[in-house]
Motif scaffolding. Structure first.
Motif, mmCIF file in Angstrom:
data_model
loop_
_atom_site.group_PDB
_atom_site.id
_atom_site.type_symbol
_atom_site.label_atom_id
_atom_site.label_comp_id
_atom_site.label_asym_id
_atom_site.label_seq_id
_atom_site.Cartn_x
_atom_site.Cartn_y
_atom_site.Cartn_z
ATOM 1 N N SER A 248 -7.387 58.395 36.026
ATOM 2 C CA SER A 248 -8.214 58.507 34.818
ATOM 3 C C SER A 248 -7.986 57.327 33.875
ATOM 4 C CB SER A 248 -7.905 59.813 34.086
ATOM 5 O OG SER A 248 -6.659 59.723 33.433
ATOM 6 N N PRO A 249 -8.995 57.017 33.047
ATOM 7 C CA PRO A 249 -8.834 55.948 32.045
ATOM 8 C C PRO A 249 -7.775 56.321 30.998
ATOM 9 C CG PRO A 249 -11.127 56.721 32.124
ATOM 10 C CD PRO A 249 -10.349 57.533 33.091
ATOM 11 N N THR A 250 -7.581 57.607 30.783
ATOM 12 C CA THR A 250 -6.566 58.051 29.828
ATOM 13 C C THR A 250 -5.179 57.629 30.291
ATOM 14 O OG1 THR A 250 -7.951 59.963 29.296
ATOM 15 C CG2 THR A 250 -5.658 60.083 28.610
ATOM 16 N N TYR A 251 -4.937 57.735 31.578
ATOM 17 C CA TYR A 251 -3.647 57.332 32.152
ATOM 18 C C TYR A 251 -3.389 55.856 31.863
ATOM 19 C CZ TYR A 251 0.113 56.852 35.605
ATOM 20 O OH TYR A 251 1.324 56.612 36.217
ATOM 21 N N GLN A 252 -4.415 55.036 32.102
ATOM 22 C CA GLN A 252 -4.265 53.594 31.864
ATOM 23 C C GLN A 252 -4.035 53.298 30.380
ATOM 24 O OE1 GLN A 252 -7.871 52.103 33.539
ATOM 25 N NE2 GLN A 252 -7.203 52.433 35.657
ATOM 26 N N ALA A 253 -4.718 54.042 29.507
ATOM 27 C CA ALA A 253 -4.571 53.830 28.067
ATOM 28 C C ALA A 253 -3.161 54.192 27.610
ATOM 29 C CB ALA A 253 -5.610 54.646 27.307
ATOM 30 N N ILE A 254 -2.649 55.318 28.124
ATOM 31 C CA ILE A 254 -1.294 55.732 27.748
ATOM 32 C C ILE A 254 -0.274 54.731 28.280
ATOM 33 C CG2 ILE A 254 0.468 57.528 28.023
ATOM 34 C CD1 ILE A 254 -1.855 59.575 28.149
ATOM 35 N N GLN A 255 -0.492 54.241 29.491
ATOM 36 C CA GLN A 255 0.403 53.241 30.075
ATOM 37 C C GLN A 255 0.458 51.989 29.194
ATOM 38 O OE1 GLN A 255 -0.933 52.291 34.045
ATOM 39 N NE2 GLN A 255 1.084 52.676 34.920
ATOM 40 N N LEU A 256 -0.709 51.537 28.746
ATOM 41 C CA LEU A 256 -0.787 50.357 27.884
ATOM 42 C C LEU A 256 -0.087 50.611 26.548
ATOM 43 C CD1 LEU A 256 -1.913 47.498 27.519
ATOM 44 C CD2 LEU A 256 -4.021 48.529 26.669
ATOM 45 N N LEU A 257 -0.297 51.799 25.981
ATOM 46 C CA LEU A 257 0.334 52.143 24.718
ATOM 47 C C LEU A 257 1.857 52.108 24.849
ATOM 48 C CD1 LEU A 257 -0.686 54.566 22.092
ATOM 49 C CD2 LEU A 257 1.496 55.073 23.160
ATOM 50 N N ILE A 258 2.369 52.693 25.924
ATOM 51 C CA ILE A 258 3.825 52.708 26.134
ATOM 52 C C ILE A 258 4.361 51.290 26.333
ATOM 53 C CG2 ILE A 258 5.649 53.471 27.716
ATOM 54 C CD1 ILE A 258 3.960 56.047 28.167
ATOM 55 N N ALA A 259 3.650 50.495 27.120
ATOM 56 C CA ALA A 259 4.097 49.112 27.360
ATOM 57 C C ALA A 259 4.129 48.321 26.056
ATOM 58 C CB ALA A 259 3.163 48.443 28.376
ATOM 59 N N ASN A 260 3.095 48.466 25.218
ATOM 60 C CA ASN A 260 3.073 47.764 23.925
ATOM 61 C C ASN A 260 4.165 48.259 23.004
ATOM 62 O OD1 ASN A 260 0.949 46.080 24.588
ATOM 63 N ND2 ASN A 260 -0.604 47.487 23.800
ATOM 64 N N ALA A 261 4.422 49.561 23.038
ATOM 65 C CA ALA A 261 5.465 50.128 22.182
ATOM 66 C C ALA A 261 6.837 49.585 22.584
ATOM 67 C CB ALA A 261 5.454 51.660 22.272
ATOM 68 N N LYS A 262 7.067 49.435 23.874
ATOM 69 C CA LYS A 262 8.350 48.925 24.335
ATOM 70 C C LYS A 262 8.513 47.433 24.004
ATOM 71 C CE LYS A 262 9.204 52.362 27.881
ATOM 72 N NZ LYS A 262 9.362 52.639 29.302
ATOM 73 N N LYS A 263 7.400 46.688 23.962
ATOM 74 C CA LYS A 263 7.465 45.266 23.596
ATOM 75 C C LYS A 263 7.865 45.117 22.133
ATOM 76 C CE LYS A 263 3.850 43.568 26.684
ATOM 77 N NZ LYS A 263 2.496 43.021 26.711
ATOM 78 N N ARG A 264 7.352 45.997 21.286
ATOM 79 C CA ARG A 264 7.611 45.905 19.834
ATOM 80 C C ARG A 264 9.011 46.405 19.483
ATOM 81 N NH1 ARG A 264 2.360 48.546 19.117
ATOM 82 N NH2 ARG A 264 0.832 46.897 19.175
ATOM 83 N N ALA A 265 9.568 47.243 20.334
ATOM 84 C CA ALA A 265 10.869 47.854 20.017
ATOM 85 C C ALA A 265 12.012 46.878 20.109
ATOM 86 C CB ALA A 265 11.130 49.034 20.921
#
Length: 165
Positions: A148-165
């Motif tokens: 699902s596109p939701t899966y990809q969106a959540i994956q991107l959100l988590i990846a961006n969150a880990k970059k900022r952390a």
């Protein structure tokens, strides 16, 4: 040295004080007329209580049949102005213009992109996600269909969150 074309005009001739014979007479006349229309529009917007929209409304086409076109970037302004068209017409007529019709149009996207829009304010940096929030998103990701596109969106959100952390 080049020979002078007998049909060419010197700049001084184009910008002469005597515009009656100048090819630029129509350009200057239209410029002055547009300027007068703009003053009348600003006064009309002030009279109907819409002066806060004066920077967002532009005068477009004007024809000799009394039709003028007003452009804006925002459809919401058009919907508000539609109710005030009779008042706008009256204000233009009181200013001495034989306006018979006012057309309202939204500026096409390309015109906004070509520099007519105001510069956008920089976006504020988003707050970084806490470890608990990231953990919650990861749990949701495990329960989401990988196709699902939701899966990809959540994956991107988590990846961006880990970059900022």
């Amino acid at each position: 040295m080049t020979a002078k074309n007998p049909h060419s005009l010197e700049i001084s001739e184009l910008l002469s004080v005597n515009l009656a014979n100048s090819p630029l007479k129509e350009v200057f006349t239209n410029f002055e007329l547009r300027k007068k229309y703009l003053v009348a529009l600003t006064q009309a917007l002030d009279l109907i209580g819409f002066n806060h929209f004066s920077n967002d409304i532009f005068i477009g086409e004007m024809n000799d049949k009394g039709v003028i076109c007003l452009f804006t970037r925002h459809a919401s302004i058009i919907s508000r102005l539609k109710n005030k068209l009779p008042s706008l017409l009256h204000c233009f007529r009181e200013s001495g213009f034989a306006v018979t019709e006012i057309q309202l149009k939204v500026l096409p996207k390309s015109d906004v992109d070509n520099g007519l829009s105001r510069p956008e304010e920089p976006k504020a940096n988003p707050q970084p996600l806490s470890a608990a929030q990231v953990q919650s998103w990861e749990m949701l990701l495990r329960n989401t269909d990988p196709e699902s596109p939701t899966y990809q969106a959540i994956q991107l959100l988590i990846a961006n969150a880990k970059k900022r952390a």
